[in-house]
Design a protein around this motif. Structure first.
Motif, PDB file in Angstrom:
ATOM      1  N   GLY A 217     136.706  60.728  86.297  1.00 53.76           N
ATOM      2  CA  GLY A 217     135.304  60.622  86.672  1.00 53.76           C
ATOM      3  C   GLY A 217     134.872  59.174  86.844  1.00 53.76           C
ATOM      4  N   ALA A 218     135.281  58.307  85.913  1.00 53.69           N
ATOM      5  CA  ALA A 218     134.946  56.886  86.007  1.00 53.69           C
ATOM      6  C   ALA A 218     135.559  56.267  87.261  1.00 53.69           C
ATOM      7  N   ALA A 219     136.808  56.634  87.555  1.00 51.70           N
ATOM      8  CA  ALA A 219     137.480  56.082  88.734  1.00 51.70           C
ATOM      9  C   ALA A 219     136.771  56.510  90.016  1.00 51.70           C
ATOM     10  N   TYR A 220     136.459  57.794  90.136  1.00 57.49           N
ATOM     11  CA  TYR A 220     135.749  58.269  91.329  1.00 57.49           C
ATOM     12  C   TYR A 220     134.387  57.599  91.467  1.00 57.49           C
ATOM     13  N   ALA A 221     133.675  57.465  90.350  1.00 63.26           N
ATOM     14  CA  ALA A 221     132.358  56.832  90.377  1.00 63.26           C
ATOM     15  C   ALA A 221     132.464  55.377  90.816  1.00 63.26           C
ATOM     16  N   PHE A 222     133.477  54.680  90.301  1.00 66.71           N
ATOM     17  CA  PHE A 222     133.650  53.274  90.676  1.00 66.71           C
ATOM     18  C   PHE A 222     134.046  53.150  92.138  1.00 66.71           C
TER      19      PHE A 222
END
Length: 470
Positions: A217-222
């Motif tokens: 989730g953090a990777a996609y958001a970034f």
């Protein structure tokens, strides 16, 4: 969660490896007699070093935006604060920035740790190959996030037509003492960031061992944040949707307000309530501290800044209260605890999605996305759906909401630089000081921060130049 994060067993070789004590210390000789990390547990512990590797200091950006109140004493003691806070374009900020600026040195200290993990985790001891890849991938994502902050602080905003010729920041990919580096172009830096993300993505778990360990989730958001900054709205929207598929929760600030209403509405009491924006905040994809990693209380904001929030904004009412002390009136921070001002959150992703929809001409969809956020923020007595019939109207609503939602993070600074450079949805800052109207134009050179003079004077094994004239 807090106890887990604080159990850092490797402080000794953080002092050995990172070196934050002077402008060139991360390239200095290694102290003798310190433990060298060997096992994967050693390297993984570095990811948990929240105060060193998860601090996103953007003090001068907050001063420039006037998003953080500064006392007369601070402004008189720190000339650089004063120059940015009052938008004094005549001042040579390069000569004022002659001390160890945390924004620069803390970032490169963290990058040094991530480089060490990336270089050694895959050959470390006492772990499976899968476990090694996960730690390696976490470090890749965090390095990319840190370089994104640096390039959007010390270099001009991204422009596809000039990014290949304009310089960004020093790219250091090795933790070795006196490692060589190059000040690469803005385009090369964004390419590097995207490459780190591409290499990390296949090995990331859905969620990390702690909220400091970025998962999918953090990777996609970034990814969504990076592509938005590159004006690639198609890719930004695609990754925003992927992030929201991992976590789409929004915190109900109207409920927080109702629970703490008595204290919040007591105009004479400044007892602080507990921050929900800590390690367990339901909007978190990953957690990183902002300019302050203290748990004492939230930053105070200027009185004029409070007028820019929407009527009935429970999030604003819950966090700040008007206070007058002597000749000073400001909005005092009324929440204490920890604040995720440097990591990725669902609310940012919703607002990235809303802007991308508006840019595509999907006005109704953009407003629906925006109002999804607002329903958890605006008190029922003041709430009404915002509507728009044009992209410009939708953007005005989205821009206002996003700047308020992400206040005290690097996002408003990045956004305004991006909007100003585009030239369509420009932002001119204005205020009255002692009867005089001060403004910061969209084209001002002050939207790019100067490197610390100490870094220029002590460049280590490479050379780099200032990206601003003053």
């Amino acid at each position: 969660m807090k106890n887990t994060i604080h159990k850092i067993i490797l402080l000794n070789f953080f002092l050995l490896l990172i070196g934050l004590t002077s402008c060139e210390s991360y390239l200095d000789e290694v102290p003798k007699g310190k433990k060298i990390p060997e096992t994967l547990a050693d390297f993984e512990a570095m990811l948990r070093y929240e105060y060193g590797n998860h601090r996103v200091d953007i003090t001068q950006a907050l001063n420039l935006l006037n998003d953080k109140w500064q006392s007369s004493a601070n402004l008189n003691y720190y000339p650089l604060y004063k120059a940015n806070y009052f938008w004094d374009e005549s001042i040579n900020r390069i000569t004022l920035n002659n001390a160890d600026e945390t924004a620069y040195y803390a970032s490169y200290g963290a990058i040094n740790s991530f480089n060490l993990i990336i270089e050694n985790a895959l050959t470390s001891q006492n772990a499976t190959e899968d476990a090694k890849r996960v730690v390696w991938a976490h470090a890749k994502v965090l390095r990319a996030m840190t370089y994104f902050n640096l390039v959007n602080y010390y270099a001009d905003t991204y422009d596809a037509s000039t990014a290949a010729t304009k310089l960004s920041v020093p790219l250091i990919t090795s933790a070795n003492v006196n490692a060589p580096y190059t000040q690469i172009s803005i385009q090369a830096m964004y390419d590097f960031i995207l490459k780190d993300m591409e290499e990390a993505l296949p090995f990331l778990p859905k969620t990390g061992a702690t909220i400091l360990h970025p998962g999918l989730g953090a990777a996609y958001a970034f990814y969504a944040r990076v592509y938005l900054q590159m004006n690639n709205y198609t890719q930004a929207l695609a990754f925003a949707d992927k992030a929201l598929a991992e976590n789409n929760k929004l915190y109900d600030w109207t409920a927080y307000y109702a629970t703490n209403k008595t204290q919040i509405e007591n105009a004479t009491s400044y007892v602080r309530t507990a921050s929900p924006m800590d390690f367990n905040y339901i909007e978190n994809y990953n957690f990183r501290h902002g300019s302050s990693n203290s748990s004492s209380g939230e930053s105070t904001i200027p009185y004029e800044r409070g007028a820019q929030f929407e009527t009935g904004d429970a999030r604003f009412k819950s966090r700040w209260k008007v206070r007058t002390v002597g000749a000073d009136t400001y909005y005092y921070g009324t929440i204490s605890g920890y604040f995720n001002l440097g990591g990725m959150t669902t609310v940012e992703v919703y607002l990235i999605k809303a802007e991308c929809q508006a840019r595509k001409g999907e006005i109704n969809e953009a407003m629906n996305t925006l109002n999804t956020v607002r329903k958890t923020r605006i008190l029922a007595a003041s709430y009404a759906d915002l509507t728009a019939t044009t992209t410009a109207q939708a953007m005005a609503h989205i821009m206002k909401t996003k700047r308020n939602e992400l206040i005290l993070s690097i996002v408003p600074f990045c956004d305004i630089r991006r909007w100003n450079h585009e030239g369509i949805y420009t932002v001119t800052l204005s205020k009255i000081v002692d009867g005089n109207t001060l403004t910061l134009a969209p084209t001002s050179h002050m939207w790019t921060m100067p490197f610390p003079q100490g870094a220029i004077d002590n460049p280590g094994n490479g050379t780099f130049v200032q990206n601003v004239t003053k």
